[in-house]
Scaffold this active site. Sequence first.
Site, PDB file in Angstrom:
ATOM      1  N   ARG A  19      56.373  47.217  33.426  1.00  0.00           N
ATOM      2  CA  ARG A  19      55.121  47.671  34.046  1.00  0.00           C
ATOM      3  C   ARG A  19      53.921  47.436  33.138  1.00  0.00           C
ATOM      4  O   ARG A  19      52.782  47.355  33.592  1.00  0.00           O
ATOM      5  CB  ARG A  19      55.257  49.155  34.397  1.00  0.00           C
TER       6      ARG A  19
ATOM      7  N   TYR B 190      31.028  46.053  50.266  1.00  0.00           N
ATOM      8  CA  TYR B 190      32.194  45.631  51.064  1.00  0.00           C
ATOM      9  C   TYR B 190      32.719  46.860  51.819  1.00  0.00           C
ATOM     10  O   TYR B 190      32.881  47.930  51.219  1.00  0.00           O
ATOM     11  CB  TYR B 190      33.226  45.078  50.077  1.00  0.00           C
TER      12      TYR B 190
ATOM     13  N   ASP C  61      30.812  44.920  41.777  1.00  0.00           N
ATOM     14  CA  ASP C  61      31.757  44.002  42.425  1.00  0.00           C
ATOM     15  C   ASP C  61      31.146  42.614  42.257  1.00  0.00           C
ATOM     16  O   ASP C  61      30.161  42.270  42.919  1.00  0.00           O
ATOM     17  CB  ASP C  61      31.919  44.388  43.902  1.00  0.00           C
TER      18      ASP C  61
ATOM     19  N   LYS D 239      39.903  35.653  45.626  1.00  0.00           N
ATOM     20  CA  LYS D 239      38.883  34.706  46.086  1.00  0.00           C
ATOM     21  C   LYS D 239      38.807  33.507  45.131  1.00  0.00           C
ATOM     22  O   LYS D 239      39.747  32.742  45.045  1.00  0.00           O
ATOM     23  CB  LYS D 239      37.535  35.428  46.220  1.00  0.00           C
TER      24      LYS D 239
HETATM   25  C1  LIG Z   1      33.089  41.282  47.952  1.00  0.00           C
HETATM   26  C2  LIG Z   1      34.533  41.623  48.077  1.00  0.00           C
HETATM   27  N1  LIG Z   1      35.066  42.498  47.212  1.00  0.00           N
HETATM   28  C3  LIG Z   1      36.358  42.862  47.264  1.00  0.00           C
HETATM   29  C4  LIG Z   1      37.188  42.328  48.227  1.00  0.00           C
HETATM   30  C5  LIG Z   1      38.613  42.808  48.299  1.00  0.00           C
HETATM   31  O1  LIG Z   1      39.478  41.892  47.744  1.00  0.00           O
HETATM   32  P1  LIG Z   1      41.047  41.858  48.139  1.00  0.00           P
HETATM   33  O2  LIG Z   1      41.105  41.215  49.486  1.00  0.00           O
HETATM   34  O3  LIG Z   1      41.624  41.037  47.049  1.00  0.00           O
HETATM   35  O4  LIG Z   1      41.534  43.259  48.162  1.00  0.00           O
HETATM   36  C6  LIG Z   1      36.692  41.407  49.141  1.00  0.00           C
HETATM   37  C7  LIG Z   1      37.592  40.813  50.162  1.00  0.00           C
HETATM   38  O5  LIG Z   1      37.161  40.194  51.105  1.00  0.00           O
HETATM   39  C8  LIG Z   1      35.321  41.055  49.083  1.00  0.00           C
HETATM   40  O6  LIG Z   1      34.781  40.201  49.953  1.00  0.00           O
END
Ligand SMILES: Cc1ncc(COP(=O)(O)O)c(C=O)c1O
Length: 395
Positions: free
Chosen positions: A59, A113, A185, A210
């Site tokens: 882990r 988001y 983010d 992404k």
């Molecule tokens: C700006 C942003 N942050 C976080 C996320 C979440 O990522 P994950 O899909 O890897 O959980 C996304 C997913 O679309 C996103 O567009």
Amino acid sequence: MSEEDDWPATRLVSAGRRREWTAGIVNPPVWRASTILFEDVADLRAAVKTPNDRLYYGRRGTPTQWSLAEALTELEPGAAGTMLYPSGVAAIVGALQAVLKPGDELLMVDSAYDPTRAFCTHVLAPLGITARYYDPLIGSGIADVVSEKTRAIFLESPGSLTMEVQDIPAIVAVARERGIVTLIDNTWATPVLFPAMAHGIDFSILSCTKYIGGHSDLMMGSVTASAAHWDRLRRTAQLHGQCVGPDDAWLTSRGLRTLGARLKAHGENGLTVAHWLKEQPEIARVLHPALPDCPGHAYWKRDFKGASGLFSFVFNGGDDAARTRFIDALTHFGIGFSWGGYESLALPIEPVSIRTATSWQSEGPLVRLHIGLEDPADLIRDLASALEHFRQTAD
Ligand SMILES: Cc1ncc(COP(=O)(O)O)c(C=O)c1O
């Protein structure tokens, strides 16, 4: 400033590839483990005292995960360490859990988001942690919004769907003065286009699903923290049992090496398409951070090293049926959520119902595009022919 400081091409290739972890293999290989065997009891006892510095238990990771984490840390000058999570949402959650306690208040950007907002509503609120939403364009006006209880400010720049670029230095200045923690983010820009820690941010969060992975075939998240917050971040993740599998970490490391080249191509292709869209009479506004129509464009110009391939546009009139005809007519664009891969995507989006601190007005329906690595001339031809379907009146 050297070229390397400006665009970390060399660091992307070499970061995290310690020889003791790779034995000379170029892409850090997959080490699978749950149990680690110790030499003897003395060795086990020594390991218990320093579990983070050596193989200890699956882990806690193996060189496969350590190498990826170290590479992400190296991309954020000023950072102390990185924790990996099984998704971007898990990373956002992990960072917030490391910072907040009952009674605290979180200032959350209104263009966050949507699942980030959902975590505030469904998990933080019942714990007695209040999220208050602020206008993404608030800038130094954040000083009038913070209260005695404000423990953290969460940013996402550009914002999800509507792409507002925030005045990050102004917000960081207020936060520092008041001893408030900042989290961003940073998924759209990645540390390549915006090294968040160098701009004074305390936690830089990525959905590696992404651009870092880059091939739409893995889920992964990361949080990179400054020295003041690193121990707490790591401890919180460990207490929650967070870990990622070595296969996913390996695949993510593989994607990371080409991130610089891919981002350049996504950025150039995206701008070519955005400029073309801007000239079309059916389009009212193109919400691309590098274009003046985008709220906060001047901050993007001042603070970012380039653009990635994700942006939105607003139709000049029309309705959902016309937008649906347009999207369904596209042949080079997939219809799907998770952007940042090598392929182009189109998505109908509805920001109106998500906002609470600000309202969203628009001339027509919106579409979010992710521009991939295809030839932009093909994408433009595709969009042009889909616009003919947008113009058709419904039967
Ligand atoms: C700006 C942003 N942050 C976080 C996320 C979440 O990522 P994950 O899909 O890897 O959980 C996304 C997913 O679309 C996103 O567009």
